[in-house]
Design a protein around this motif. Structure first.
Motif, mmCIF file in Angstrom:
data_model
loop_
_atom_site.group_PDB
_atom_site.id
_atom_site.type_symbol
_atom_site.label_atom_id
_atom_site.label_comp_id
_atom_site.label_asym_id
_atom_site.label_seq_id
_atom_site.Cartn_x
_atom_site.Cartn_y
_atom_site.Cartn_z
ATOM 1 N N UNK A 90 0.824 -1.208 0.000
ATOM 2 C CA UNK A 90 0.000 0.000 0.000
ATOM 3 C C UNK A 90 0.858 1.257 0.000
ATOM 4 N N UNK A 91 1.961 1.231 0.755
ATOM 5 C CA UNK A 91 2.848 2.395 0.793
ATOM 6 C C UNK A 91 3.427 2.694 -0.581
ATOM 7 N N UNK A 92 3.668 1.650 -1.348
ATOM 8 C CA UNK A 92 4.218 1.848 -2.696
ATOM 9 C C UNK A 92 3.160 2.356 -3.673
ATOM 10 N N UNK A 93 1.990 1.731 -3.660
ATOM 11 C CA UNK A 93 0.992 1.991 -4.694
ATOM 12 C C UNK A 93 0.056 3.156 -4.376
ATOM 13 N N UNK A 94 -0.426 3.206 -3.148
ATOM 14 C CA UNK A 94 -1.430 4.225 -2.832
ATOM 15 C C UNK A 94 -0.843 5.629 -2.716
ATOM 16 N N UNK A 95 0.408 5.722 -2.321
ATOM 17 C CA UNK A 95 1.033 7.045 -2.271
ATOM 18 C C UNK A 95 1.204 7.601 -3.684
ATOM 19 N N UNK A 96 1.609 6.733 -4.602
ATOM 20 C CA UNK A 96 1.706 7.135 -6.011
ATOM 21 C C UNK A 96 0.333 7.549 -6.533
ATOM 22 N N UNK A 97 -0.693 6.750 -6.197
ATOM 23 C CA UNK A 97 -2.049 7.058 -6.649
ATOM 24 C C UNK A 97 -2.512 8.409 -6.115
ATOM 25 N N UNK A 98 -2.202 8.697 -4.853
ATOM 26 C CA UNK A 98 -2.618 9.971 -4.264
ATOM 27 C C UNK A 98 -1.954 11.145 -4.985
ATOM 28 N N UNK A 99 -0.662 11.001 -5.273
ATOM 29 C CA UNK A 99 0.043 12.067 -5.998
ATOM 30 C C UNK A 99 -0.578 12.304 -7.371
ATOM 31 N N UNK A 100 -0.807 11.205 -8.112
ATOM 32 C CA UNK A 100 -1.347 11.334 -9.458
ATOM 33 C C UNK A 100 -2.793 11.821 -9.443
ATOM 34 N N UNK A 188 -8.702 16.856 1.048
ATOM 35 C CA UNK A 188 -8.486 18.278 0.775
ATOM 36 C C UNK A 188 -7.225 18.508 -0.051
ATOM 37 N N UNK A 189 -6.174 17.737 0.233
ATOM 38 C CA UNK A 189 -4.928 17.887 -0.523
ATOM 39 C C UNK A 189 -5.127 17.485 -1.972
ATOM 40 N N UNK A 190 -5.843 16.377 -2.186
ATOM 41 C CA UNK A 190 -6.081 15.904 -3.558
ATOM 42 C C UNK A 190 -6.972 16.877 -4.310
ATOM 43 N N UNK A 191 -8.076 17.274 -3.698
ATOM 44 C CA UNK A 191 -9.000 18.185 -4.375
ATOM 45 C C UNK A 191 -8.391 19.569 -4.551
ATOM 46 N N UNK A 192 -7.391 19.889 -3.735
ATOM 47 C CA UNK A 192 -6.682 21.157 -3.895
ATOM 48 C C UNK A 192 -5.538 21.071 -4.883
ATOM 49 N N UNK A 193 -5.332 19.888 -5.470
ATOM 50 C CA UNK A 193 -4.273 19.718 -6.461
ATOM 51 C C UNK A 193 -2.868 19.762 -5.883
#
Length: 223
Positions: A90-100, A188-193
């Motif tokens: 999860x640390x590998x995949x979901x962090x990448x997903x959150x950034x993208x 909020x971080x994701x929706x704030x780009x």
């Protein structure tokens, strides 16, 4: 009561049986070590053994079932190593997903569904619906992956989220309110780009969940 499946296509039936048995495993109706007999499942869902056999094979591929000579298919016995490995992946995949996801939202991708899931989780917590909280939490993380827009990642993590629900259903040792607040910050971080912030918050949220889960399962799972 048997749940009759009416779709005729064997592939579609196998998918439906897969989802039903998976839900049974995640919900604890099929306990770890329990046998999954083709005949019983085919009678329960009123289908032939072919889609049942295909569903069991897929459940084995996804890590929910093991097969043994003369014993057949059984629900897999989870270990603490399995739990640790889940958090590592999860640390590998979901962090990448959150950034993208943040990058794509900043470029105009709608992110309203993420906010809806957060709101639904808040209501489930207020109503003390623990099972729904676990389900909605997994859906929240799955939506972040969907927002990443990476099709290979989206397909790859589907079994991962099923295992998340399974494990979190066995050990839910963190405050729902705390997880809600962490989800809110990440949302909020994701929706704030804010891509870098989303990555950092996702990493922190996942890692902070590791120790309480391992502690909660230490008395019931083998190393």
């Amino acid at each position: 009561m048997p749940e009759t499946l009416t779709t005729r296509d064997d592939e579609a039936l196998a998918e439906q049986v897969y989802q039903l048995v998976l839900e049974g495993i995640v919900a604890g109706r099929y306990e770890q070590g329990a046998r999954l007999r083709e005949r019983e499942l085919s009678e329960l869902y009123n289908v032939s053994r072919i889609p049942v056999r295909e569903a069991i094979q897929r459940l084995e591929q996804d890590g929910f079932v093991e097969t043994f000579p003369r014993r057949g298919a059984v629900v897999r016995q989870l270990t603490l190593t399995d739990v640790n490995e889940l958090f590592d992946v999860r640390l590998c995949l979901e962090t990448f997903a959150a950034r993208m996801a943040a990058v794509r939202v900043a470029a105009g991708e709608p992110g309203g569904r993420l906010q809806e899931l957060l709101d639904d989780t808040r209501q489930a917590i207020d109503d003390d619906r623990t099972d729904d909280v676990v389900r909605l939490s997994a859906a929240f993380h799955a939506e972040i992956v969907r927002l990443s827009g990476n099709r290979l990642l989206i397909e790859s993590v589907k079994p991962l989220f099923g295992r998340m629900r399974w494990i979190f259903g066995l050990a839910h040792n963190r405050s729902n309110e705390l997880q809600r607040d962490e989800h809110m910050e990440l949302c909020n971080a994701i929706l704030g780009g804010k891509a870098d912030l989303a990555y950092t918050l996702a990493y922190s949220h996942i890692e902070l969940g590791r120790e309480p889960v391992l502690k909660g399962l230490a008395q019931t799972l083998e190393p």
